[in-house]
Design an enzyme around this catalytic site. Structure first.
Site, mmCIF file in Angstrom:
data_model
loop_
_atom_site.group_PDB
_atom_site.id
_atom_site.type_symbol
_atom_site.label_atom_id
_atom_site.label_comp_id
_atom_site.label_asym_id
_atom_site.label_seq_id
_atom_site.Cartn_x
_atom_site.Cartn_y
_atom_site.Cartn_z
ATOM 1 N N GLU A 268 11.002 12.517 5.093
ATOM 2 C CA GLU A 268 11.331 11.349 4.262
ATOM 3 C C GLU A 268 10.323 11.134 3.123
ATOM 4 O O GLU A 268 10.690 10.746 2.018
ATOM 5 C CB GLU A 268 11.376 10.090 5.151
ATOM 6 N N LYS B 122 11.345 17.952 -6.008
ATOM 7 C CA LYS B 122 11.999 16.769 -5.425
ATOM 8 C C LYS B 122 13.510 16.788 -5.686
ATOM 9 O O LYS B 122 14.296 16.511 -4.780
ATOM 10 C CB LYS B 122 11.358 15.495 -5.977
HETATM 11 N N1 HSE Z 1 2.037 13.252 -8.405
HETATM 12 C C1 HSE Z 1 3.164 12.624 -7.818
HETATM 13 C C2 HSE Z 1 3.655 11.506 -8.733
HETATM 14 C C3 HSE Z 1 2.772 12.102 -6.466
HETATM 15 O O1 HSE Z 1 2.993 11.214 -9.732
HETATM 16 O O2 HSE Z 1 4.698 10.928 -8.500
HETATM 17 C C4 HSE Z 1 3.896 11.955 -5.495
HETATM 18 O O3 HSE Z 1 4.578 13.118 -5.223
#
Ligand code: HSE
Length: 398
Positions: free
Chosen positions: A125, A201
């Site tokens: 998650e 993502k």
């Molecule tokens: N470097 C990522 C961001 C952290 O700035 O959203 C979370 O994955």
């Protein structure tokens, strides 16, 4: 009593420890009375001032060979040794919970398959959207839907930088320096500003939504380093803001389109007002319509919140696989990006370029760059007409 091991005691790992300790009683109520305690913490560094120094180990063997450990939290990041340790823990019949998007995007298919064979779970998650619930909503709460499209502001660092450029008129470099000063951007900001983080993502979300493994390396990815203060100002003339968007679309014939790129978001759109380090994910389903998830996509406690929720879920399903998965498909099911229809915000290097785009909306020019927005057309046709005479940003219409 459920015993947990935490692998990696960085920002997220220490947050996981803190939340499990702090909320021990309320967590036990959610597991049907089973208390969750941390038995081992794996880290190569020493933490002599920790309240429980005896929990620390430098040896993975202490975890994988401990029959009492039912859940392993992998918050080490990176592929190696996180992959080898996660696989070994699953093969030893332990549930594994992770925030490691790179690992899920690369090896998630195999790790979920092993979890299934072992009757345990591989839960992730926290890998997308930090503390925002999105994996479980996609795989469970919205399971009745045909999922059609996802637009995500999936990276807090770039959203902070773009917000600074929009609200303060800052240059990219100035806004990046501010993000670094505040600890949002890393000293080497490449993974964020080049869109690599958002790519992993959206690959995970597209895989879950389509049920087919979308390999992150096939996703066209463009970051925000080329966005200028002037682009932001001309976008404003079009009543829009520029945001880095992870976009996935599942067509009626079950093909998948996925891309990470800056997009023009018309003001008034739900995503246009997502500012600073916040993340948001807009999901379109055939029954639900639009649903948007908003919150903190990074940080110690927000991310730990998602990790510990998975730990609780794993504790409730110690030997029951939850069937959160996607399958590896051999034939190419990706949409040809040239066929995707959009409007384009063009930064042309000559005044006459716009003449080749009948119906285009002119926005003005400055210092040898002519800005205009085209009518909707397939990307391939657009690129042919532009013929390298400038750059462009897609306009979000959905
Ligand atoms: N470097 C990522 C961001 C952290 O700035 O959203 C979370 O994955």
């Amino acid at each position: 009593m459920i015993k947990v091991a935490i692998m990696g005691y960085g920002v997220v790992g220490s947050g996981v420890y803190e939340v499990i300790r702090k909320n021990e009683k309320s967590i036990a109520k959610k597991t049907g009375g089973k208390t969750i305690t941390v038995k081992h913490i794996l880290d190569l560094r020493d933490f002599p001032d920790h309240e429980q120094p005896q929990l620390f180990t430098k040896s993975f063997e202490d975890i994988v060979n401990d029959p009492e450990v039912a859940i392993v939290v992998e918050v080490m990041g990176g592929l190696t040794p996180a992959y080898e340790y996660s696989k070994a823990a699953l093969l030893a019949g332990k549930n594994v919970v992770t925030s490691n998007k790179a690992l899920v995007a690369e090896h998630g298919t195999e790790l979920m398959q092993i979890a299934k064979e072992q009757n345990v779970n591989y839960l992730f998650e926290a890998s997308v959207g930090g503390g925002i619930p999105i994996i479980r909503p996609l795989s469970q709460c919205l399971a009745a839907n045909e999922l059609e499209e996802i637009y995500g502001i999936l990276n807090g660092t770039t959203n902070f930088i773009l917000t600074k450029m929009i609200t303060d008129g800052a240059d990219f470099e100035e806004a990046l320096a501010e993000a670094q000063r505040l600890g949002y951007a890393e000293r080497n900001p490449e993974a964020d500003v080049e869109g690599y983080d958002a790519c992993r993502k959206i690959a995970i979300l597209a895989s879950l939504a389509s049920g087919k493994y979308v390999n992150w390396s096939t996703i066209e990815t463009e970051g925000i380093t080329k966005i200028t203060r002037r682009d932001v100002a001309f976008a404003e003339k079009f009543q829009a803001v520029i945001k880095l968007i992870g976009h996935a679309k599942i067509t009626e014939d079950e093909k998948v389109y996925a891309r990470v790129s800056p997009m023009l978001i018309p003001k008034g759109h739900q995503l246009a007002d997502v500012n600073g380090v916040f993340n948001a994910i807009l999901v379109k389903g055939d029954s639900i319509g639009d649903v948007m998830f908003y919150g903190q996509g990074a940080g110690k406690l927000p991310t730990a919140s998602a990790v510990v929720a998975d730990v609780i879920d794993a504790a409730k399903h110690i030997h029951t696989n939850k069937l959160i998965t996607w399958k590896e498909v051999k034939e190419n099911f990706m949409v040809d990006p040239d066929t995707v229809v959009a409007r384009f915000f063009v930064k042309a290097n000559a005044a006459e370029v716009m003449k080749d785009f009948p119906g285009a909306e002119p926005l003005g020019d400055e210092a040898g760059t002519w800005y205009f927005v085209t009518e909707a057309m397939p990307e391939g046709e657009f690129k042919k007409k532009l013929n390298g005479r400038g750059d462009f940003i897609r306009v979000l219409e959905g």
